[in-house]
Every structure is written in structure tokens, then in C-alpha cells.
Design a protein around this motif. Structure first.
Motif, PDB file in Angstrom:
ATOM      1  N   MET A   1    -105.015  52.557 -20.642  1.00 43.79           N
ATOM      2  CA  MET A   1    -104.243  52.462 -19.409  1.00 43.79           C
ATOM      3  C   MET A   1    -103.088  51.494 -19.604  1.00 43.79           C
ATOM      4  N   LYS A   2    -101.967  51.761 -18.951  1.00 49.77           N
ATOM      5  CA  LYS A   2    -100.796  50.907 -19.076  1.00 49.77           C
ATOM      6  C   LYS A   2    -101.070  49.567 -18.414  1.00 49.77           C
ATOM      7  N   PRO A   3    -100.863  48.463 -19.142  1.00 49.75           N
ATOM      8  CA  PRO A   3    -101.135  47.149 -18.550  1.00 49.75           C
ATOM      9  C   PRO A   3    -100.127  46.809 -17.465  1.00 49.75           C
ATOM     10  N   ASP A   4    -100.566  46.011 -16.497  1.00 50.43           N
ATOM     11  CA  ASP A   4     -99.618  45.500 -15.509  1.00 50.43           C
ATOM     12  C   ASP A   4     -99.378  44.006 -15.703  1.00 50.43           C
ATOM     13  N   LEU A   5     -99.920  43.451 -16.809  1.00 51.67           N
ATOM     14  CA  LEU A   5     -99.617  42.074 -17.184  1.00 51.67           C
ATOM     15  C   LEU A   5     -99.680  41.950 -18.699  1.00 51.67           C
ATOM     16  N   HIS A   6     -98.617  41.433 -19.287  1.00 49.36           N
ATOM     17  CA  HIS A   6     -98.570  41.170 -20.732  1.00 49.36           C
ATOM     18  C   HIS A   6     -98.745  39.667 -20.956  1.00 49.36           C
ATOM     19  N   ILE A   7     -99.609  39.323 -21.882  1.00 46.83           N
ATOM     20  CA  ILE A   7     -99.773  37.930 -22.284  1.00 46.83           C
ATOM     21  C   ILE A   7     -99.465  37.846 -23.777  1.00 46.83           C
ATOM     22  N   VAL A   8     -98.550  36.967 -24.136  1.00 46.36           N
ATOM     23  CA  VAL A   8     -98.186  36.774 -25.535  1.00 46.36           C
ATOM     24  C   VAL A   8     -98.843  35.474 -26.007  1.00 46.36           C
ATOM     25  N   GLY A   9     -99.799  35.599 -26.919  1.00 48.03           N
ATOM     26  CA  GLY A   9    -100.518  34.439 -27.418  1.00 48.03           C
ATOM     27  C   GLY A   9    -101.961  34.439 -26.954  1.00 48.03           C
ATOM     28  N   ALA A  10    -102.886  34.416 -27.906  1.00 45.47           N
ATOM     29  CA  ALA A  10    -104.312  34.434 -27.579  1.00 45.47           C
ATOM     30  C   ALA A  10    -104.974  33.122 -27.964  1.00 45.47           C
ATOM     31  N   GLY A  11    -104.277  32.016 -27.669  1.00 48.49           N
ATOM     32  CA  GLY A  11    -104.904  30.711 -27.804  1.00 48.49           C
ATOM     33  C   GLY A  11    -105.758  30.428 -26.581  1.00 48.49           C
ATOM     34  N   LEU A  12    -106.144  29.181 -26.417  1.00 49.60           N
ATOM     35  CA  LEU A  12    -106.967  28.819 -25.267  1.00 49.60           C
ATOM     36  C   LEU A  12    -106.264  29.146 -23.959  1.00 49.60           C
ATOM     37  N   THR A  13    -104.958  28.890 -23.904  1.00 55.35           N
ATOM     38  CA  THR A  13    -104.194  29.173 -22.687  1.00 55.35           C
ATOM     39  C   THR A  13    -104.131  30.671 -22.419  1.00 55.35           C
ATOM     40  N   GLY A  14    -103.773  31.455 -23.429  1.00 56.14           N
ATOM     41  CA  GLY A  14    -103.654  32.899 -23.242  1.00 56.14           C
ATOM     42  C   GLY A  14    -104.973  33.550 -22.867  1.00 56.14           C
ATOM     43  N   LEU A  15    -106.069  33.130 -23.491  1.00 57.38           N
ATOM     44  CA  LEU A  15    -107.374  33.718 -23.177  1.00 57.38           C
ATOM     45  C   LEU A  15    -107.837  33.327 -21.779  1.00 57.38           C
ATOM     46  N   THR A  16    -107.572  32.082 -21.390  1.00 60.43           N
ATOM     47  CA  THR A  16    -107.909  31.672 -20.024  1.00 60.43           C
ATOM     48  C   THR A  16    -107.126  32.492 -19.014  1.00 60.43           C
ATOM     49  N   ALA A  17    -105.838  32.683 -19.279  1.00 58.17           N
ATOM     50  CA  ALA A  17    -105.014  33.497 -18.378  1.00 58.17           C
ATOM     51  C   ALA A  17    -105.520  34.929 -18.325  1.00 58.17           C
ATOM     52  N   ALA A  18    -105.927  35.478 -19.457  1.00 58.38           N
ATOM     53  CA  ALA A  18    -106.420  36.857 -19.495  1.00 58.38           C
ATOM     54  C   ALA A  18    -107.681  37.012 -18.649  1.00 58.38           C
ATOM     55  N   ILE A  19    -108.580  36.051 -18.741  1.00 57.08           N
ATOM     56  CA  ILE A  19    -109.820  36.124 -17.963  1.00 57.08           C
ATOM     57  C   ILE A  19    -109.520  36.049 -16.475  1.00 57.08           C
ATOM     58  N   GLU A  20    -108.708  35.075 -16.082  1.00 62.96           N
ATOM     59  CA  GLU A  20    -108.399  34.935 -14.656  1.00 62.96           C
ATOM     60  C   GLU A  20    -107.658  36.157 -14.128  1.00 62.96           C
ATOM     61  N   ALA A  21    -106.714  36.676 -14.917  1.00 64.49           N
ATOM     62  CA  ALA A  21    -105.955  37.842 -14.466  1.00 64.49           C
ATOM     63  C   ALA A  21    -106.857  39.058 -14.314  1.00 64.49           C
ATOM     64  N   ALA A  22    -107.761  39.269 -15.276  1.00 64.19           N
ATOM     65  CA  ALA A  22    -108.678  40.405 -15.189  1.00 64.19           C
ATOM     66  C   ALA A  22    -109.619  40.252 -13.996  1.00 64.19           C
ATOM     67  N   GLU A  23    -110.032  39.016 -13.716  1.00 66.07           N
ATOM     68  CA  GLU A  23    -110.879  38.776 -12.548  1.00 66.07           C
ATOM     69  C   GLU A  23    -110.148  39.110 -11.255  1.00 66.07           C
ATOM     70  N   ARG A  24    -108.832  38.990 -11.259  1.00 68.73           N
ATOM     71  CA  ARG A  24    -108.029  39.299 -10.074  1.00 68.73           C
ATOM     72  C   ARG A  24    -107.649  40.773  -9.995  1.00 68.73           C
ATOM     73  N   GLY A  25    -108.115  41.563 -10.966  1.00 68.68           N
ATOM     74  CA  GLY A  25    -107.879  42.994 -10.913  1.00 68.68           C
ATOM     75  C   GLY A  25    -106.703  43.490 -11.712  1.00 68.68           C
ATOM     76  N   ARG A  26    -106.097  42.632 -12.499  1.00 70.61           N
ATOM     77  CA  ARG A  26    -104.963  43.077 -13.299  1.00 70.61           C
ATOM     78  C   ARG A  26    -105.434  43.763 -14.576  1.00 70.61           C
ATOM     79  N   ARG A  27    -104.647  44.719 -15.039  1.00 75.00           N
ATOM     80  CA  ARG A  27    -104.872  45.346 -16.343  1.00 75.00           C
ATOM     81  C   ARG A  27    -104.071  44.548 -17.364  1.00 75.00           C
ATOM     82  N   VAL A  28    -104.746  43.892 -18.275  1.00 73.62           N
ATOM     83  CA  VAL A  28    -104.146  42.867 -19.112  1.00 73.62           C
ATOM     84  C   VAL A  28    -104.069  43.310 -20.564  1.00 73.62           C
ATOM     85  N   SER A  29    -102.919  43.034 -21.188  1.00 76.82           N
ATOM     86  CA  SER A  29    -102.747  43.222 -22.618  1.00 76.82           C
ATOM     87  C   SER A  29    -102.389  41.866 -23.232  1.00 76.82           C
TER      88      SER A  29
END
Length: 383
Positions: A1-29
């Protein structure tokens, strides 16, 4: 599925953002340039598992509470009750009780507009002031912490000495794996070995270094002071070694810790892992900083040279978090929101926290900014 949020960087910050965004219903890449997630929070494989980035996690901070609420806390350990040595005034000895007493007696608040050194000299003698300045190196990595904002340094000094420091067993990769598993379990697409040449179209969080974000955006305002430090990692045979866990050289701004005493899994049986940070003054060469490190080790671990089994050193620039100079606070750092669809979440962004906590706070503020932008433009976010 096409993401509605792009995150560049999978460090601690990027992974934390990915979890919170997915919890809020966003499709995250999430795109990560390295072969594994983690960014600076990476731990190489055995035999010596020397963290590439920061070492401590603070269990009295907001990020630890965030991890606890999600059942993501990694196994941790306190610093062992071994001796701490301090080199001050050219002499190496036990941590002086009078130094702890002097720090405890400082006022609860310090001014942001005044330098740490100037503020200290109004409360303690010059020798004690310089010793405290040397202690502040541990969590700022700056070659002269006395030049920093008194408020910035003093707040972090109180946190660092409050007893909340812990070490992740197995190194940072233990925590990174927990975060990556949760993010992908929530539906986030995590792509490693993916170098992003330009800012993606659509809502984006750049969870990279500030320098990388500056390169991707061409925005020259994405800059803030940080430290330059030489790191030295050592794997040594443990036979006949001294009984200290940490050594702090307040004269030469060097901090050495024997992390394998806290977590024996970081080194093979019968061996020790020591990681050392040495501040680099402007223009100082790596070789000169390493020479200072060797001198400290000669004093604190006689015979260490013959025990070395593994050695690694590097100079790290602009990767030790933000430092605030007098007259500035975290509010003055580069803004997280860079327009409706673009946010920059780094450990030098305009967000509160200590060390890695700044990036985590920035990620949460970035999501808030993007959610507000989506609401104001009428964009649809799946919930």
C-alpha cells in the motif's frame, strides 16, 4: 500500500516515530541507508560489542516512560559498584567526596544567558569550578564545557548524577531490535540499504543527522553547534587489570568506561571492553587526542598495552547531540516543522531532552506538526 508518511532514517528517533505514527493509523515507510536499523545506536557483532553511539539510557526520563507504556523496555543494568577514578590537577585518585558536595550545594537553577564557568565562579572556587566543568564533558563531549550555557549544562549535570543511568544488556542493538519488530508488527515498511537522494513527496520526517537533513533539503539554516570527539575502543585481556569501572580526566576532558564490568556479554570470557571519549579542541588532530588517551591509560591501567587484543578509533563530528551556548536554549535550535509536509527530527532539533531523548521528543513533535497540517488542509489520515 502507498505510504502516507515517509521517514528517512531508522535510528532510535526514526523507529520511535514509526511506532507512534503507525499507532495513529498512518501507513509508514522507513528508509535506512545502512544494512541494519539503528543509526548511531548500532552494536557490532562479537567478540567485542562496542556501541557506536551513546551508551547510557536514563530511566528517569520521558522516553523510558514511553517504552514502559508499550512493553518495549530492554533488559538493563546499573553501573557496578567498582571504583571511579578522577584525574584532576595532574593527580589520579578516587572520586573526591568534596566534588559531589560542591555540585549538590549549587543553586537549583542556573541562567541561560551566562556561561557555565562564569556562573560556577560565583559559587565555588576556581579549582572546584574547573573540576565541575570537566565532569560536564561526560554528557556534552565538548572540549570546553565551561563556555556553554549555564542553564543547559547544569540541568544535564543534575540529571546525569541523579541515579537514572542504566546500560542496555547486549548493547543498543537489543533495544533497536525491539523497536524495529514493533514498528514492522504495526505495519510499517522498513527498507534497509536504501539511500534517499532527495526529500520524498508527501508528509516526511527526516530522522537523520542535521548535516544529512541539510544536504537533502539544501536548507542552510539546518545547523547547530555540536562537539568533536575522538573515540577509542579497546578489547583487552582482563588478567591482572585494575578494579575500576570508569575514569574521568577532568584536566584533559577524557572519559573511559569499562562497560564489560556492567555487562559481561560485551566481551569474550576473560576479556574486557573499554570505550573512551576524548574531546578534540578546534584544530586538534586525532593522533594528538589518542596520545592523551594512552597517557591516561598508562596511569590508570599499567600494562594495558600488552593486554590489547582489539583496537578501534575514530573522530566523530556533529554526532554527539546539541550544545547550547550562552543566550540560547533548545527553543532556538532549528525548528522541527519545515513546511506543511516536511519535518526534521534530530538530536539537534528544537526539542527538550538529554542526549538521545532530544531526537525522541523531536519525533513526537514532528508527528504533531504533520497531524495538525493534515487537519488544516483536509488531508485524509486513516484512523
Amino acid at each position: 500500500m502507498k505510504p502516507d508518511l515517509h521517514i528517512v532514517g531508522a535510528g532510535l528517533t526514526g523507529l520511535t516515530a514509526a511506532i507512534e505514527a503507525a499507532e495513529r493509523g498512518r501507513r509508514v515507510s522507513v528508509a535506512e541507508a545502512h544494512s541494519r536499523p539503528g543509526g548511531r545506536a548500532r552494536t557490532p557483532a562479537a567478540p567485542y560489542r562496542a556501541n557506536l553511539g551513546t551508551h547510557a539510557i536514563y530511566v528517569d526520563g520521558p522516553w523510558w516512560a514511553w517504552l514502559e507504556r508499550r512493553g518495549l523496555t530492554p533488559p538493563i543494568v546499573e553501573a557496578p559498584p567498582h571504583a571511579s577514578l578522577v584525574r584532576a590537577g595532574g593527580r589520579l585518585g578516587p572520586w573526591p567526596a568534596e566534588l559531589s558536595q560542591a555540585i549538590a550545594a549549587l543553586p537549583a537553577e542556573a541562567p541561560a544567558a551566562e556561561s557555565l564557568r562564569a556562573w560556577l565562579l560565583r559559587h565555588v572556587d576556581a579549582r572546584t569550578a574547573e573540576a565541575i566543568v570537566g565532569v560536564v564533558f561526560i554528557f556534552t563531549f565538548d572540549h570546553d564545557p565551561g563556555r556553554l550555557s549555564a542553564a543547559f549544562a547544569h540541568q544535564r549535570l543534575r540529571r546525569a548524577l541523579a541515579g537514572g543511568v542504566r546500560y542496555v544488556i547486549g548493547g543498543w542493538s537489543t533495544l533497536v531490535d525491539l523497536l524495529a519488530e514493533r514498528a514492522t508488527g504495526l505495519g510499517a515498511q522498513l527498507r534497509t540499504r536504501t539511500r534517499v537522494p532527495a526529500v520524498p513527496e508527501g508528509p516526511t520526517i527526516l530522522a537523520t543527522s542535521l548535516a544529512t537533513a541539510r544536504g537533502l533539503t539544501g536548507d542552510r539554516s539546518l545547523t547547530w553547534p555540536s562537539a568533536r570527539v575522538t573515540t577509542v575502543d579497546l578489547g583487552l585481556r582482563a588478567d591482572g587489570g585494575p578494579d575500576w569501572f570508569r575514569v574521568l580526566d577532568v584536566d584533559d576532558r577524557i572519559y573511559a568506561a569499562r562497560y564489560s564490568l556492567a555487562d559481561p556479554t560485551l566481551a569474550p570470557p576473560g576479556h574486557e571492553l573499554i570505550q573512551i571519549s576524548a574531546a578534540c579542541a578546534p584544530g586538534e588532530r586525532k593522533a594528538d587526542a589518542e596520545r592523551r588517551v594512552r597517557h591516561l591509560l598508562d596511569e590508570s591501567w599499567p600494562g594495558w598495552r600488552a593486554a590489547v587484543q582489539w583496537y578501534r578509533s575514530a573522530v566523530r563530528t556533529d554526532c554527539t547531540g546539541a550544545i547550547d551556548l550562552p543566550g540560547t536554549t533548545w527553543h532556538d535550535r532549528p525548528a522541527i516543522g519545515r513546511g506543511n509536509d516536511l519535518t526534521v527530527a534530530t538530536d539537534q532539533s528544537a526539542a527538550p531532552g538529554l542526549l538521545a531523548e532530544v531526537g525522541i521528543s523531536a519525533a513526537q513533535l514532528a508527528l504533531q506538526h504533520l497531524d495538525e497540517a493534515s487537519t488544516s488542509t483536509g488531508a485524509h489520515v486513516r484512523v
